[in-house]
Motif scaffolding. Structure first.
Motif, PDB file in Angstrom:
ATOM      1  N   UNK A 304     -25.245  71.853  60.049  1.00  0.00           N
ATOM      2  CA  UNK A 304     -24.031  72.608  60.363  1.00  0.00           C
ATOM      3  C   UNK A 304     -23.167  71.992  61.452  1.00  0.00           C
ATOM      4  N   UNK A 305     -23.645  70.966  62.166  1.00  0.00           N
ATOM      5  CA  UNK A 305     -22.851  70.375  63.242  1.00  0.00           C
ATOM      6  C   UNK A 305     -22.834  68.859  63.082  1.00  0.00           C
ATOM      7  N   UNK A 319     -15.714  67.845  66.657  1.00  0.00           N
ATOM      8  CA  UNK A 319     -16.804  68.295  65.797  1.00  0.00           C
ATOM      9  C   UNK A 319     -16.244  68.514  64.407  1.00  0.00           C
ATOM     10  N   UNK A 320     -17.048  68.161  63.427  1.00  0.00           N
ATOM     11  CA  UNK A 320     -16.568  68.013  62.063  1.00  0.00           C
ATOM     12  C   UNK A 320     -17.458  68.807  61.117  1.00  0.00           C
ATOM     13  N   UNK A 321     -16.840  69.452  60.125  1.00  0.00           N
ATOM     14  CA  UNK A 321     -17.618  70.168  59.110  1.00  0.00           C
ATOM     15  C   UNK A 321     -18.443  69.177  58.299  1.00  0.00           C
ATOM     16  N   UNK A 322     -19.710  69.490  58.021  1.00  0.00           N
ATOM     17  CA  UNK A 322     -20.560  68.557  57.269  1.00  0.00           C
ATOM     18  C   UNK A 322     -20.011  68.179  55.899  1.00  0.00           C
ATOM     19  N   UNK A 338     -19.799  74.222  54.606  1.00  0.00           N
ATOM     20  CA  UNK A 338     -18.633  74.250  55.489  1.00  0.00           C
ATOM     21  C   UNK A 338     -18.985  74.902  56.833  1.00  0.00           C
ATOM     22  N   UNK A 339     -18.666  74.219  57.919  1.00  0.00           N
ATOM     23  CA  UNK A 339     -18.684  74.799  59.257  1.00  0.00           C
ATOM     24  C   UNK A 339     -17.293  74.618  59.847  1.00  0.00           C
ATOM     25  N   UNK A 340     -16.754  75.689  60.420  1.00  0.00           N
ATOM     26  CA  UNK A 340     -15.408  75.635  60.996  1.00  0.00           C
ATOM     27  C   UNK A 340     -15.508  75.613  62.512  1.00  0.00           C
ATOM     28  N   UNK A 376      -9.761  78.519  61.453  1.00  0.00           N
ATOM     29  CA  UNK A 376      -8.820  78.168  60.392  1.00  0.00           C
ATOM     30  C   UNK A 376      -9.238  76.846  59.772  1.00  0.00           C
ATOM     31  N   UNK A 377      -9.480  76.860  58.456  1.00  0.00           N
ATOM     32  CA  UNK A 377      -9.816  75.625  57.760  1.00  0.00           C
ATOM     33  C   UNK A 377      -8.604  74.707  57.705  1.00  0.00           C
TER      34      UNK A 377
END
Length: 428
Positions: A304-305, A319-322, A338-340, A376-377
């Protein structure tokens, strides 16, 4: 006046050995005899006319006749015949069996299969009896080990010896280990533990808990799970048995008050392909993932990170969504979710601005309710290394909220990384 004669003799087995092969001496005790005629069945010589015949050798078992005919100058005669029995060739041998099993203390029953013997001498290394003259003794070995057992089988003074070893297994030493399941690092109630019997010398086991509300999945299995439902101290007991005796091992296990919060300190994130530190972290497992392991990552959906830095200067990072790693030329992660993230919290006017005091005050997942974060994506944002601490809220695909606290930036020419603390829901 003519004298009568009497044929007579005695037989002596050398060393009192009556088992083949054996040697025999004959003593002539005849009276008033002048001539002698001996015959020997089965002996090394079959006849003799000597007053005292030579030593006889009987090589095989059986019944054999020895005959003496005597006469004297008065033409008187006499005859004596006797039969001797030679036993089977002397041999020593034994077998053994354990009473129930070979675990210490082990009771061993010995079965003597020696041949041609008239008496026995046993010796037992570290047995409860060091020696025995019984034909079939029973001996107890109290401790684990390999022990020598010797049997001497005698025929008269002659003996043969047979040696063997007894392997005795572990004595009963009950113990067990346990671990939490579902990554419940804080041992929070309801707490499920996996218990494993690590006893030595045990054949059966039974688990118990001093609380009727506890649930044991399979109380007689060597590995099972136990549910401890409430926040309290429990006593978990393992009763182990080796089929002969039973012993117990107990441990107190504390199920803590639930917070539903995971708190990780000093988690490093490195620059992809330019640091020994990983750029990938699975929060619910408290596990950093090496880049080379991504292709075989069986739990990629739990990642997730992801941290991205433009270069080792850490002048730009985020930091970026996987599921977005390919957009920044990082490896695609199998089954990624998705991690936001809110990388620039100060740019979100509607968001709660974090402080050290607010971060430190988060003790349970319920404490997140005081914060407002607008996720927000599709927003591409990054940060520099000028501000510390920096707070980055995030929300995982399964709805868990978390906050990353960037505490420091470390820049070198070959091993740059950031150091973080992370607080995140354990469960949604």
């Amino acid at each position: 006046m003519a004298l009568s004669t009497t044929a007579d003799f005695t037989i002596k087995f050398i060393d009192d050995n009556k088992a083949a092969p054996t040697r025999v001496l004959i003593e002539n005790t005849s009276v008033n005899a002048d001539t002698y005629k001996w015959t020997f069945e089965g002996a090394s010589i079959t006849s003799s006319d000597l007053q005292t015949p030579p030593e006889l050798l009987f090589r095989k078992e059986g019944k054999y006749k020895i005959t003496l005919e005597v006469s004297n100058i008065d033409s008187k005669t006499s005859r004596k015949e006797t039969t001797i029995e030679i036993g089977k060739p002397l041999s020593a041998k034994f077998g053994f069996s354990f009473d129930l099993n070979n675990l210490a203390p082990a009771t061993v029953k010995f079965k003597n299969s020696s041949v041609g013997a008239t008496r026995y001498e046993w010796s037992f290394e570290k047995g409860d009896k060091p020696t025995s003259t019984e034909e079939n003794p029973t001996v107890i070995f109290a401790e684990k080990g390999q022990y020598k057992v010797s049997l001497k089988a005698f025929s008269g003074q002659k003996f043969v010896q047979f040696d063997s070893t007894i392997q005795v297994g572990e004595s009963l030493q009950p113990t067990f280990e346990y671990e939490t399941t579902d990554f419940n690092f804080n041992h929070e109630a309801p707490l499920t533990i996996r218990v494993t019997n690590k006893s030595k010398g045990a054949l059966q086991q039974k688990w118990s808990v001093n609380d009727v509300n506890a649930r044991i999945t399979a109380e007689n299995d060597s590995i099972t799970t136990i549910l401890l439902p409430d926040a309290k101290t429990y006593k978990v007991t393992l009763t182990a048995s080796n089929g002969k005796i039973s012993k117990t091992s107990e441990k107190e296990i504390v199920a803590n008050t639930p917070t539903n919060l995971l708190y990780f300190k000093d988690i490093p994130f490195g620059v992809y392909e330019a640091s020994t530190y990983s750029s990938y972290f699975v929060s619910r497992r408290k596990q950093s993932i090496a880049a080379e392991a991504l292709d075989t990552l069986s739990f990629g959906k739990e990642l997730d990170i992801v941290f991205f830095a433009q270069d080792e200067t850490l002048g730009y990072g985020r930091f970026l969504s996987p599921d977005k790693t390919a957009s920044l030329l990082m490896p695609t992660i199998p089954k990624a979710q998705r991690t936001t993230f809110i990388n620039l919290l100060e740019a979100c006017a509607a968001c709660t601005q974090m402080t050290d005091a607010k971060f430190d005050a988060i003790k349970t997942s319920k404490d997140f309710s005081q914060f407002v974060f607008k996720f927000s994506d599709g927003v591409i944002e990054g940060f520099d290394k000028q501000t510390t601490p920096r707070y980055v809220p995030f929300k995982t695909a399964d709805g868990r909220l978390g906050i990353i606290k960037i505490k420091s930036f470390h820049t070198t020419s070959s091993d740059s990384y950031i150091t973080t603390d992370i607080k995140v829901y354990r469960k949604p």
